[in-house]
Motif scaffolding. Structure first.
Motif, PDB file in Angstrom:
ATOM      1  N   UNK A  34      -2.793   7.630   6.045  1.00 51.80           N
ATOM      2  CA  UNK A  34      -1.399   7.304   5.722  1.00 51.80           C
ATOM      3  C   UNK A  34      -0.861   6.145   6.548  1.00 51.80           C
ATOM      4  N   UNK A  35      -1.549   5.725   7.575  1.00 47.73           N
ATOM      5  CA  UNK A  35      -1.018   4.736   8.516  1.00 47.73           C
ATOM      6  C   UNK A  35      -0.653   3.431   7.818  1.00 47.73           C
ATOM      7  N   UNK A  36       0.605   3.000   8.021  1.00 49.73           N
ATOM      8  CA  UNK A  36       1.080   1.735   7.483  1.00 49.73           C
ATOM      9  C   UNK A  36       1.483   1.777   6.022  1.00 49.73           C
ATOM     10  N   UNK A  37       1.381   2.920   5.387  1.00 51.81           N
ATOM     11  CA  UNK A  37       1.685   3.025   3.962  1.00 51.81           C
ATOM     12  C   UNK A  37       3.127   3.471   3.729  1.00 51.81           C
ATOM     13  N   UNK A  38       3.577   3.329   2.490  1.00 50.12           N
ATOM     14  CA  UNK A  38       4.809   3.975   2.040  1.00 50.12           C
ATOM     15  C   UNK A  38       4.399   5.282   1.387  1.00 50.12           C
ATOM     16  N   UNK A  39       4.843   6.398   1.951  1.00 53.58           N
ATOM     17  CA  UNK A  39       4.528   7.702   1.375  1.00 53.58           C
ATOM     18  C   UNK A  39       5.498   8.013   0.244  1.00 53.58           C
ATOM     19  N   UNK A  40       4.963   8.376  -0.900  1.00 56.12           N
ATOM     20  CA  UNK A  40       5.767   8.771  -2.052  1.00 56.12           C
ATOM     21  C   UNK A  40       5.609  10.274  -2.213  1.00 56.12           C
ATOM     22  N   UNK A  41       6.707  11.004  -2.026  1.00 53.76           N
ATOM     23  CA  UNK A  41       6.666  12.470  -1.996  1.00 53.76           C
ATOM     24  C   UNK A  41       7.839  13.018  -2.807  1.00 53.76           C
ATOM     25  N   UNK A  42       7.600  14.064  -3.577  1.00 53.68           N
ATOM     26  CA  UNK A  42       8.673  14.708  -4.332  1.00 53.68           C
ATOM     27  C   UNK A  42       9.271  15.822  -3.475  1.00 53.68           C
ATOM     28  N   UNK A  43      10.572  15.719  -3.204  1.00 52.92           N
ATOM     29  CA  UNK A  43      11.248  16.622  -2.264  1.00 52.92           C
ATOM     30  C   UNK A  43      10.635  16.438  -0.878  1.00 52.92           C
ATOM     31  N   UNK A  49       0.849  -1.184   0.000  1.00 52.50           N
ATOM     32  CA  UNK A  49       0.000   0.000   0.000  1.00 52.50           C
ATOM     33  C   UNK A  49       0.889   1.240   0.000  1.00 52.50           C
ATOM     34  N   UNK A  50       0.681   2.117  -0.974  1.00 48.39           N
ATOM     35  CA  UNK A  50       1.453   3.343  -1.101  1.00 48.39           C
ATOM     36  C   UNK A  50       0.506   4.529  -1.155  1.00 48.39           C
ATOM     37  N   UNK A  51       0.959   5.661  -0.657  1.00 44.71           N
ATOM     38  CA  UNK A  51       0.184   6.899  -0.699  1.00 44.71           C
ATOM     39  C   UNK A  51       1.067   7.989  -1.297  1.00 44.71           C
ATOM     40  N   UNK A  52       0.680   8.491  -2.452  1.00 42.99           N
ATOM     41  CA  UNK A  52       1.408   9.584  -3.111  1.00 42.99           C
ATOM     42  C   UNK A  52       0.845  10.890  -2.570  1.00 42.99           C
ATOM     43  N   UNK A  53       1.720  11.738  -2.037  1.00 43.24           N
ATOM     44  CA  UNK A  53       1.257  12.886  -1.256  1.00 43.24           C
ATOM     45  C   UNK A  53       1.931  14.183  -1.696  1.00 43.24           C
ATOM     46  N   UNK A  54       1.161  15.273  -1.629  1.00 47.04           N
ATOM     47  CA  UNK A  54       1.704  16.601  -1.896  1.00 47.04           C
ATOM     48  C   UNK A  54       1.013  17.608  -0.996  1.00 47.04           C
ATOM     49  N   UNK A  55       1.743  18.643  -0.604  1.00 45.49           N
ATOM     50  CA  UNK A  55       1.159  19.726   0.199  1.00 45.49           C
ATOM     51  C   UNK A  55       1.420  21.066  -0.470  1.00 45.49           C
ATOM     52  N   UNK A  56       0.566  22.014  -0.180  1.00 40.44           N
ATOM     53  CA  UNK A  56       0.804  23.416  -0.533  1.00 40.44           C
ATOM     54  C   UNK A  56       0.841  24.207   0.770  1.00 40.44           C
ATOM     55  N   UNK A  57       1.648  25.252   0.804  1.00 41.33           N
ATOM     56  CA  UNK A  57       1.904  25.962   2.062  1.00 41.33           C
ATOM     57  C   UNK A  57       1.855  27.476   1.876  1.00 41.33           C
ATOM     58  N   UNK A  58       1.826  28.188   3.003  1.00 41.75           N
ATOM     59  CA  UNK A  58       1.801  29.657   2.963  1.00 41.75           C
ATOM     60  C   UNK A  58       3.153  30.251   2.586  1.00 41.75           C
ATOM     61  N   UNK A  59       4.212  29.468   2.692  1.00 46.60           N
ATOM     62  CA  UNK A  59       5.565  29.938   2.407  1.00 46.60           C
ATOM     63  C   UNK A  59       6.510  28.753   2.405  1.00 46.60           C
TER      64      UNK A  59
END
Length: 244
Positions: free
Chosen positions: A81-90, A2-12
């Motif tokens: 996300x629990x128990x997954x492999x998170x796939x994140x760029x940077x 089980x994998x979770x591809x994740x991205x966030x956006x931020x204020x800065x």
């Protein structure tokens, strides 16, 4: 897996200066295929968005005023996300912000790596394509992933694009794994039996200039080794086998 591809956006750009997450987008994959499950939310950061972040995301402060706080969605996020492999760029960027948000939500939530492992596709890309641009847009172009609809950064959209990029970058690895699957070998053999070979493979031989360059390179290796280099020995052994 089980994998979770994740991205966030931020204020800065600086979590340690109090910048906050304004969007989280995540796509679940099971067996390297999208499962159809996603996690997506905008967040009220309780502070203003920097002009640079606003230009990149297109998100305005007023849009976030009625959105939930991170503490309101933290349990749902941890469950996803629990128990997954998170796939994140940077990954260091996103993980830094997520860890800061978890800390604000309460010590009992720990850190991201207490709940999931992390794979950084930026580090993977730098190993595979050294000296080249390895932004998400650059990887989409290099790997043939359509990102023409990406006018602005968005958490869920970027996660979906990154999922396609990750699959494209690791396709060769899947083929190697199948080579060790007995059932896969049987299937491959059956397919090969149906393929008729209609022409001999073309053999490209080195020309005189290329042979001369090869010999010069071997001479340089011999000099560096202070005698006969390993490459020269192997070439001699190969010649003996051919003559025999």
């Amino acid at each position: 897996m089980r994998q979770v591809v994740l991205d966030t956006e931020t204020t800065g750009l600086e979590a340690h200066l109090g910048h906050r997450i304004i969007e989280i987008g995540a796509v679940e994959m099971v067996g390297r295929r999208p499962s159809g499950r996603t996690f997506h939310t905008y967040l009220n950061p309780e502070r203003a968005i920097d002009e640079g972040a606003r230009a990149v995301t297109g998100i305005e402060d007023a849009f976030l005023l009625d959105k939930p706080f991170f503490k309101d969605i933290v349990d749902d996020f941890i469950e996803f996300i629990s128990g997954a492999e998170l796939i994140i760029h940077n990954a260091s960027f996103d993980i830094g912000f997520l860890d800061a948000e978890l800390k604000r939500a309460g010590a009992s939530y720990g850190r991201v790596r207490d709940h999931a492992s992390v794979l950084d596709t930026l580090l993977m890309a730098r190993e595979r394509y050294p000296g080249q641009r390895n932004s998400l847009d650059a990887l989409c172009k290099r790997l043939g992933v359509d990102n023409t609809h990406r006018d602005l950064h968005g958490g869920l959209l970027d996660a979906q694009l990154l999922a396609d990029v990750y699959i494209a970058m690791t396709t060769g690895q899947v083929a190697l794994d199948l080579a060790f699957d007995p059932s896969a070998n049987q299937n491959n053999t059956a397919v090969l039996d149906d393929i008729a070979i209609t022409a001999r493979p073309r053999v490209l031989r080195a020309n005189a200039e290329e042979l001369a360059a090869h010999m010069a390179r071997l001479d340089a290796l011999d000099k560096a080794a202070g005698g006969t280099s390993m490459w020269r020995k192997l070439e001699a052994e190969a010649a003996d086998v051919v003559q025999a």
